[in-house]
Motif scaffolding. Structure first.
Motif, short mmCIF file in Angstrom:
data_model
loop_
_atom_site.label_atom_id
_atom_site.label_comp_id
_atom_site.label_asym_id
_atom_site.label_seq_id
_atom_site.Cartn_x
_atom_site.Cartn_y
_atom_site.Cartn_z
N ILE A 25 0.85 -1.19 0.00
CA ILE A 25 0.00 0.00 0.00
C ILE A 25 0.88 1.24 0.00
CG2 ILE A 25 -1.66 1.36 1.33
CD1 ILE A 25 -2.94 -1.26 2.23
N MET A 26 1.92 1.23 0.81
CA MET A 26 2.83 2.37 0.87
C MET A 26 3.49 2.63 -0.49
SD MET A 26 4.55 1.62 4.58
CE MET A 26 5.23 3.25 4.87
N GLU A 27 3.89 1.58 -1.16
CA GLU A 27 4.53 1.72 -2.47
C GLU A 27 3.55 2.28 -3.50
OE1 GLU A 27 6.01 -2.22 -3.07
OE2 GLU A 27 7.80 -1.87 -1.84
N ALA A 28 2.32 1.78 -3.49
CA ALA A 28 1.31 2.29 -4.43
C ALA A 28 1.03 3.77 -4.16
CB ALA A 28 0.02 1.48 -4.31
N MET A 29 0.90 4.13 -2.89
CA MET A 29 0.65 5.53 -2.54
C MET A 29 1.82 6.41 -2.98
SD MET A 29 -1.07 4.97 1.22
CE MET A 29 -1.63 6.64 1.57
N ALA A 30 3.03 5.92 -2.81
CA ALA A 30 4.22 6.71 -3.14
C ALA A 30 4.29 7.06 -4.62
CB ALA A 30 5.48 5.97 -2.71
N ILE A 31 3.75 6.18 -5.47
CA ILE A 31 3.77 6.48 -6.91
C ILE A 31 2.45 7.04 -7.41
CG2 ILE A 31 5.64 4.87 -7.42
CD1 ILE A 31 3.54 2.95 -8.56
N GLY A 32 1.56 7.39 -6.48
CA GLY A 32 0.32 8.07 -6.85
C GLY A 32 -0.81 7.19 -7.31
N LEU A 33 -0.79 5.90 -6.94
CA LEU A 33 -1.90 5.02 -7.31
C LEU A 33 -2.91 4.94 -6.17
CD1 LEU A 33 -0.10 1.98 -8.96
CD2 LEU A 33 -1.28 3.87 -10.09
N PRO A 34 -4.19 5.07 -6.46
CA PRO A 34 -5.20 4.83 -5.43
C PRO A 34 -5.26 3.34 -5.12
CG PRO A 34 -6.29 5.18 -7.52
CD PRO A 34 -4.81 5.41 -7.75
N VAL A 35 -5.64 3.03 -3.89
CA VAL A 35 -5.66 1.65 -3.42
C VAL A 35 -7.06 1.29 -2.96
CG1 VAL A 35 -4.75 0.08 -1.65
CG2 VAL A 35 -3.24 1.75 -2.72
N VAL A 36 -7.47 0.07 -3.22
CA VAL A 36 -8.66 -0.50 -2.60
C VAL A 36 -8.12 -1.58 -1.68
CG1 VAL A 36 -10.82 -1.72 -2.94
CG2 VAL A 36 -10.08 -0.03 -4.63
N ALA A 37 -8.28 -1.38 -0.37
CA ALA A 37 -7.65 -2.25 0.62
C ALA A 37 -8.66 -2.82 1.60
CB ALA A 37 -6.58 -1.47 1.39
N SER A 38 -8.28 -3.91 2.23
CA SER A 38 -9.10 -4.51 3.27
C SER A 38 -9.14 -3.59 4.49
CB SER A 38 -8.51 -5.85 3.70
OG SER A 38 -8.47 -6.74 2.62
N ASN A 39 -10.30 -3.55 5.12
CA ASN A 39 -10.48 -2.73 6.31
C ASN A 39 -9.97 -3.49 7.53
OD1 ASN A 39 -11.22 -0.83 8.16
ND2 ASN A 39 -13.42 -1.06 7.87
N VAL A 40 -8.65 -3.51 7.65
CA VAL A 40 -8.00 -4.14 8.80
C VAL A 40 -7.21 -3.07 9.54
CG1 VAL A 40 -7.94 -6.45 7.80
CG2 VAL A 40 -6.00 -4.91 7.44
N ARG A 41 -6.85 -3.37 10.76
CA ARG A 41 -6.30 -2.39 11.69
C ARG A 41 -5.21 -1.49 11.10
NH1 ARG A 41 -3.23 -4.73 16.44
NH2 ARG A 41 -1.70 -4.76 14.81
N ASP A 42 -4.12 -2.03 10.64
CA ASP A 42 -3.02 -1.18 10.22
C ASP A 42 -3.33 -0.38 8.96
OD1 ASP A 42 -1.32 -1.75 12.38
OD2 ASP A 42 -0.73 -3.63 11.45
N ASN A 43 -4.10 -0.95 8.05
CA ASN A 43 -4.52 -0.18 6.88
C ASN A 43 -5.35 1.03 7.33
OD1 ASN A 43 -3.40 -2.25 5.43
ND2 ASN A 43 -5.32 -3.01 4.60
N ARG A 44 -6.32 0.76 8.16
CA ARG A 44 -7.27 1.78 8.62
C ARG A 44 -6.63 2.80 9.54
NH1 ARG A 44 -10.52 -1.76 10.83
NH2 ARG A 44 -9.37 -1.78 12.76
N ASP A 45 -5.85 2.34 10.50
CA ASP A 45 -5.34 3.22 11.54
C ASP A 45 -4.10 4.01 11.13
OD1 ASP A 45 -7.39 2.19 13.05
OD2 ASP A 45 -6.12 0.88 14.24
N LEU A 46 -3.33 3.49 10.19
CA LEU A 46 -2.06 4.13 9.88
C LEU A 46 -1.99 4.78 8.50
CD1 LEU A 46 0.31 1.37 11.30
CD2 LEU A 46 -0.36 3.52 12.39
#
Length: 109
Positions: A25-46
């Motif tokens: 997720i961090m790599e996708a964000m760094a290159i400007g790609l939107p992400v569709v991710a699972s709603n789990v703790r670290d994705n959601r909280d961080l």
């Protein structure tokens, strides 16, 4: 249907028992790609600000996953907006920021 490339969106599903920062997720964000991710703790909280930087979907919600991907596939402006917001957000985790925090921490102790 609009032209869509696989590099326009990054779907990420996670094992809920995994702990830590999801590097993909961090790599996708760094290159400007939107992400569709699972709603789990670290994705959601961080990392993910649902609907702002990326989309979160509940584990096992195949329909929700498909809807989020469809929104991004059909709306280039939304992809660009969310990708830019994610790129800005991920700067909170840059090496430079961590180095400054480390130096600050070391000067206090």
């Amino acid at each position: 249907m609009p032209r869509f490339k696989t590099k326009d969106v990054t779907p990420v599903t996670c094992d809920p028992s995994y702990k830590g920062l999801p590097r993909c997720i961090m790599e996708a964000m760094a290159i400007g790609l939107p992400v569709v991710a699972s709603n789990v703790r670290d994705n959601r909280d961080l990392l993910v600000e649902d609907g702002q930087t990326d989309f979160l979907v509940e584990l096992g919600d195949v329909v929700g996953l498909a809807r989020a991907l469809e929104k991004l596939i059909l709306d280039r402006e939304l992809r660009n907006t969310m990708g830019g917001a994610g790129q800005k957000k991920i700067q909170d985790y840059s090496l430079e920021k961590y180095w400054l925090k480390w130096k600050e921490f070391m000067s206090v102790t």
